[in-house]
Design a protein around this motif. Structure first.
Motif, short mmCIF file in Angstrom:
data_model
loop_
_atom_site.label_atom_id
_atom_site.label_comp_id
_atom_site.label_asym_id
_atom_site.label_seq_id
_atom_site.Cartn_x
_atom_site.Cartn_y
_atom_site.Cartn_z
N ALA A 120 0.84 -1.21 0.00
CA ALA A 120 0.00 0.00 0.00
C ALA A 120 0.87 1.26 0.00
O ALA A 120 0.59 2.22 -0.73
CB ALA A 120 -0.92 -0.01 1.22
N ALA A 121 1.94 1.26 0.79
CA ALA A 121 2.83 2.42 0.86
C ALA A 121 3.49 2.68 -0.49
O ALA A 121 3.56 3.83 -0.95
CB ALA A 121 3.89 2.20 1.93
N LEU A 122 3.96 1.63 -1.15
CA LEU A 122 4.58 1.80 -2.46
C LEU A 122 3.56 2.27 -3.49
O LEU A 122 3.90 3.07 -4.38
CB LEU A 122 5.25 0.50 -2.91
CG LEU A 122 6.56 0.20 -2.19
CD1 LEU A 122 6.99 -1.25 -2.43
CD2 LEU A 122 7.65 1.16 -2.61
N ALA A 123 2.33 1.81 -3.38
CA ALA A 123 1.28 2.27 -4.29
C ALA A 123 1.00 3.76 -4.07
O ALA A 123 0.82 4.52 -5.03
CB ALA A 123 0.01 1.44 -4.10
N ILE A 124 0.97 4.19 -2.81
CA ILE A 124 0.77 5.61 -2.50
C ILE A 124 1.91 6.44 -3.12
O ILE A 124 1.67 7.47 -3.75
CB ILE A 124 0.70 5.84 -0.98
CG1 ILE A 124 -0.61 5.28 -0.43
CG2 ILE A 124 0.84 7.33 -0.63
CD1 ILE A 124 -0.66 5.20 1.09
N ILE A 125 3.13 5.96 -2.94
CA ILE A 125 4.28 6.67 -3.49
C ILE A 125 4.19 6.73 -5.02
O ILE A 125 4.38 7.78 -5.63
CB ILE A 125 5.60 6.01 -3.05
CG1 ILE A 125 5.81 6.21 -1.54
CG2 ILE A 125 6.79 6.56 -3.83
CD1 ILE A 125 6.93 5.37 -0.95
N ALA A 126 3.89 5.58 -5.65
CA ALA A 126 3.88 5.50 -7.10
C ALA A 126 2.78 6.34 -7.73
O ALA A 126 3.01 7.05 -8.71
CB ALA A 126 3.74 4.04 -7.55
N PHE A 127 1.58 6.26 -7.18
CA PHE A 127 0.44 6.85 -7.87
C PHE A 127 0.05 8.23 -7.36
O PHE A 127 -0.68 8.96 -8.03
CB PHE A 127 -0.74 5.89 -7.83
CG PHE A 127 -0.42 4.58 -8.49
CD1 PHE A 127 -0.11 4.52 -9.84
CD2 PHE A 127 -0.36 3.42 -7.75
CE1 PHE A 127 0.22 3.32 -10.45
CE2 PHE A 127 -0.03 2.20 -8.34
CZ PHE A 127 0.27 2.16 -9.70
N PHE A 128 0.52 8.62 -6.18
CA PHE A 128 0.18 9.93 -5.63
C PHE A 128 1.40 10.73 -5.18
O PHE A 128 1.40 11.95 -5.27
CB PHE A 128 -0.80 9.78 -4.45
CG PHE A 128 -2.02 8.99 -4.77
CD1 PHE A 128 -2.98 9.48 -5.64
CD2 PHE A 128 -2.21 7.72 -4.22
CE1 PHE A 128 -4.11 8.73 -5.95
CE2 PHE A 128 -3.33 6.98 -4.52
CZ PHE A 128 -4.29 7.49 -5.39
N GLY A 129 2.42 10.04 -4.70
CA GLY A 129 3.56 10.71 -4.11
C GLY A 129 4.46 11.44 -5.08
O GLY A 129 5.15 12.38 -4.69
N LEU A 130 4.45 11.03 -6.33
CA LEU A 130 5.32 11.70 -7.30
C LEU A 130 4.79 13.09 -7.66
O LEU A 130 5.51 13.90 -8.23
CB LEU A 130 5.48 10.85 -8.56
CG LEU A 130 6.19 9.50 -8.34
CD1 LEU A 130 6.28 8.73 -9.64
CD2 LEU A 130 7.58 9.70 -7.74
N ASP A 131 3.52 13.36 -7.31
CA ASP A 131 2.93 14.67 -7.56
C ASP A 131 2.69 15.47 -6.29
O ASP A 131 2.28 16.62 -6.36
CB ASP A 131 1.59 14.51 -8.29
CG ASP A 131 1.75 13.96 -9.69
OD1 ASP A 131 2.70 14.37 -10.38
OD2 ASP A 131 0.94 13.10 -10.10
#
Length: 135
Positions: free
Chosen positions: A17-28
């Motif tokens: 879940a943390a990596l998904a947050i980083i990948a799909f939301f954290g880069l912006d």
């Protein structure tokens, strides 16, 4: 009590879940990048590693109780070393596409795929009968 194996899997799911947050939301979004990174640290370093060490102790052969914890430490160090080889190579290979954000996204998605594979591998861990609490 949940037991070592269930808490290990919860930690792996939290890491996913943390990596998904980083990948799909954290880069912006810097706040979401920070939140994802903190969650990843808690779930992986604070949960998965501890449960792996506990499982290593309870699943080791009686005559060699340090065997699995030692193997876990060696595997962790090998994996950490390989990550410094694989992830920068993926970054450099995708940088040629000309989009830095897409390159970083690719690197995080590779890490996400590896974590999903780790969760699948956790399904192969035998249940430590003496250490688990009966439900």
């Amino acid at each position: 009590m949940l037991g070592y194996t269930k808490v290990l899997r919860i930690g792996l799911l939290g890491s996913i879940a943390a990596l998904a947050i980083i990948a799909f939301f954290g880069l912006d979004s810097l706040p979401l990048m920070i939140a994802g990174t903190v969650l990843l640290g808690i779930m992986y370093a604070g949960t998965v590693n501890i449960m792996l060490n506990g499982l290593g102790v309870v699943l080791s052969p009686a005559g060699n109780p340090g065997f699995l914890p030692g193997m876990n430490a060696g595997a962790f160090n090998l994996g950490a070393g390989l990550s410094f080889l694989v992830l920068p190579a993926v970054l450099v290979a995708t940088t040629a596409l000309g989009d830095a954000k897409a390159s970083y996204l690719t690197v995080v998605v590779v890490g996400l795929a590896l974590t999903i594979a780790a969760f699948a591998a956790s399904l192969l861990i035998p249940k430590p009968v003496e250490a688990e609490v009966a439900e």
